[in-house]
Design a protein around this motif. Structure first.
Motif, PDB file in Angstrom:
ATOM      1  N   THR A 194       0.686   0.541   0.641  1.00 43.83           N
ATOM      2  CA  THR A 194      -0.535   0.447   1.386  1.00 43.83           C
ATOM      3  C   THR A 194       0.214   1.729   2.517  1.00 43.83           C
ATOM      4  O   THR A 194       1.636   1.598   2.618  1.00 43.83           O
ATOM      5  CB  THR A 194       0.109  -0.669   2.892  1.00 43.83           C
ATOM      6  N   VAL A 195      -0.495   2.208   3.292  1.00 41.82           N
ATOM      7  CA  VAL A 195      -0.065   3.662   3.850  1.00 41.82           C
ATOM      8  C   VAL A 195       0.048   2.831   5.528  1.00 41.82           C
ATOM      9  O   VAL A 195      -1.687   2.433   5.918  1.00 41.82           O
ATOM     10  CB  VAL A 195      -1.480   4.995   3.871  1.00 41.82           C
ATOM     11  N   PHE A 196       0.681   2.853   5.818  1.00 43.54           N
ATOM     12  CA  PHE A 196       1.145   3.111   7.754  1.00 43.54           C
ATOM     13  C   PHE A 196       1.029   1.719   7.239  1.00 43.54           C
ATOM     14  O   PHE A 196       1.122   0.946   8.603  1.00 43.54           O
ATOM     15  CB  PHE A 196       0.200   3.386   8.398  1.00 43.54           C
ATOM     16  N   GLY A 197       1.572   0.491   6.329  1.00 40.69           N
ATOM     17  CA  GLY A 197       1.904  -0.497   6.706  1.00 40.69           C
ATOM     18  C   GLY A 197       0.541  -1.450   6.267  1.00 40.69           C
ATOM     19  O   GLY A 197       0.951  -2.709   6.360  1.00 40.69           O
ATOM     20  N   ILE A 198      -0.784  -0.942   6.496  1.00 31.97           N
ATOM     21  CA  ILE A 198      -1.864  -1.742   6.346  1.00 31.97           C
ATOM     22  C   ILE A 198      -2.778  -1.304   5.326  1.00 31.97           C
ATOM     23  O   ILE A 198      -3.595  -1.471   5.722  1.00 31.97           O
ATOM     24  CB  ILE A 198      -2.206  -1.661   8.186  1.00 31.97           C
ATOM     25  N   ILE A 199      -3.175   0.440   5.404  1.00 34.01           N
ATOM     26  CA  ILE A 199      -4.132   0.334   5.094  1.00 34.01           C
ATOM     27  C   ILE A 199      -3.861   0.834   3.461  1.00 34.01           C
ATOM     28  O   ILE A 199      -3.148   1.518   2.847  1.00 34.01           O
ATOM     29  CB  ILE A 199      -4.742   1.910   5.168  1.00 34.01           C
ATOM     30  N   PRO A 200      -4.762  -0.068   2.526  1.00 36.65           N
ATOM     31  CA  PRO A 200      -3.993   0.178   1.342  1.00 36.65           C
ATOM     32  C   PRO A 200      -4.154   1.347   0.282  1.00 36.65           C
ATOM     33  O   PRO A 200      -5.299   1.634   0.922  1.00 36.65           O
ATOM     34  CB  PRO A 200      -5.334  -0.951   0.055  1.00 36.65           C
ATOM     35  N   VAL A 201      -3.810   1.868  -0.666  1.00 43.12           N
ATOM     36  CA  VAL A 201      -3.205   2.962  -0.910  1.00 43.12           C
ATOM     37  C   VAL A 201      -5.231   2.945  -2.220  1.00 43.12           C
ATOM     38  O   VAL A 201      -5.687   4.033  -2.248  1.00 43.12           O
ATOM     39  CB  VAL A 201      -2.367   2.747  -2.110  1.00 43.12           C
ATOM     40  N   GLN A 202      -5.747   1.307  -2.677  1.00 47.10           N
ATOM     41  CA  GLN A 202      -6.823   1.693  -3.544  1.00 47.10           C
ATOM     42  C   GLN A 202      -7.891   2.086  -2.362  1.00 47.10           C
ATOM     43  O   GLN A 202      -8.528   2.677  -2.700  1.00 47.10           O
ATOM     44  CB  GLN A 202      -7.322  -0.183  -3.901  1.00 47.10           C
ATOM     45  N   ALA A 203      -7.644   1.740  -0.749  1.00 43.64           N
ATOM     46  CA  ALA A 203      -8.654   2.072   0.221  1.00 43.64           C
ATOM     47  C   ALA A 203      -8.188   4.332   0.370  1.00 43.64           C
ATOM     48  O   ALA A 203     -10.111   4.875   1.026  1.00 43.64           O
ATOM     49  CB  ALA A 203      -8.923   1.827   1.630  1.00 43.64           C
TER      50      ALA A 203
END
Length: 322
Positions: free
Chosen positions: A165-174
């Motif tokens: 995840t990016v910033f601990g919440i946004i999935p890299v896949q997103a």
């Protein structure tokens, strides 16, 4: 000639904006209703979960959007993602190299696009028939080669793409999904390929008379769709940390539904990347909502289908007022 084609494309933007606004209204209404029924629906964690689960089908939808805008239809996306995964998985199993897994998936998708484009342009077969036949050929090839084998992935690279995840919440896949949407938007609005895609779908004979090399750009369109298929395959196999012959085979209908719900015309000539993004979110949120509302698994397909029909009908009503 390019200025004339851009003018024709821009003339359709008003109707596309209207459709985008209408589908945005559908999305907002759906979110409002779901928030009342299930307060957990609009939490950041759940929204990120929707983005995570929607990313692969959404990426395929961007490629499907290009084909639909050009007046075609691509049935190979579903089994194409499975074939790309199998090719990448076999390379990974033989070498243990995750980079070859990723390259194998993407290059296989591009190859599928090239073959689709050449069959359609050189053999003069309608996209509907050509890609349907290719879908059956790919399906048979997968089971002939793989024979139901499952390949498990255990590598830091695949773990990062599939789980990080990016910033601990946004999935890299997103992040990948949004990047592909932005790429699709850029190509449609800022490149010759985008302008010609609208022109071919709007009136192929007029585009031919205007001097556009129709066959060449049809191949380019299917290559881009194949690229999206390959990238989506990477998303799927890394998300599950395994490769199986059945992976992604149900993606096709969600992808086409997302593009059409997002305002892409099945008759060609109209569609936007933003609308497709919203359509993909709606498809993902429907699936997520049915789970949160504890709808029985056997009934989910029925409910989902009815909701999609309503969304498509609403879009049709808006389109009729253009």
């Amino acid at each position: 000639m390019m200025n004339v084609l851009r003018t024709v494309r821009n003339d359709s933007k008003g109707g596309e904006r209207l459709k985008n606004n209408s589908i945005l209204i559908v999305l907002i209404l759906f979110i409002a209703v779901m928030q009342i029924l299930q307060p957990k629906f609009l939490t950041p964690a759940n929204i990120c979960s929707v983005l995570f689960s929607t990313s692969s089908a959404g990426i395929v939808a961007v490629g499907a959007m290009f084909v639909l805008i050009s007046g075609g239809l691509d049935f190979t996306s579903g089994y194409g993602t499975a074939l790309c995964g199998v090719v990448g998985g076999v390379l990974y199993q033989a070498t243990g190299n995750a980079s070859l897994l990723l390259a194998g998936c993407v290059l296989c998708g591009i190859l599928i696009g090239i073959v689709n484009g050449l069959i359609i342009t050189k053999m003069k077969i309608q996209p509907f028939i050509a890609t349907l036949a290719m879908m059956l050929a790919i399906q048979g090839f997968i089971y002939l080669v793989c024979e139901g084998q499952i390949i498990f992935l255990d590598d830091p690279v695949t773990e990062f793409i599939g789980k990080a995840t990016v910033f601990g919440i946004i999935p890299v896949q997103a992040v990948f999904f949004i990047a592909v949407v932005l790429l699709g938007h850029f190509i449609l609005n800022c490149t010759k390929l985008g302008t010609y895609t609208y022109a071919i779908g709007g009136n192929e004979e007029a585009a031919r008379c205007a001097g556009i090399p129709i066959d060449r750009y049809k191949v380019y369109i299917f290559v881009f769709a194949g690229l999206c298929t390959g990238i989506a395959s990477v998303m799927m196999v890394t998300q599950l940390s395994l490769v199986t012959p059945s992976i992604g085979t149900t993606t096709l209908m969600d992808a086409i539904s997302a593009a059409v719900i997002g305002g892409t015309s099945t008759a060609g000539g109209k569609g936007t990347a933003f609308g497709t993004f919203i359509g993909a979110l709606i498809i993902g949120m429907i699936s997520n909502a049915l789970v949160l509302l504890l709808v029985p698994t056997n009934a989910q397909y029925l409910v989902k289908g009815l909701i999609i029909i309503f969304a498509l009908y609403f879009n049709r009503l808006v389109g009729a007022r253009e």
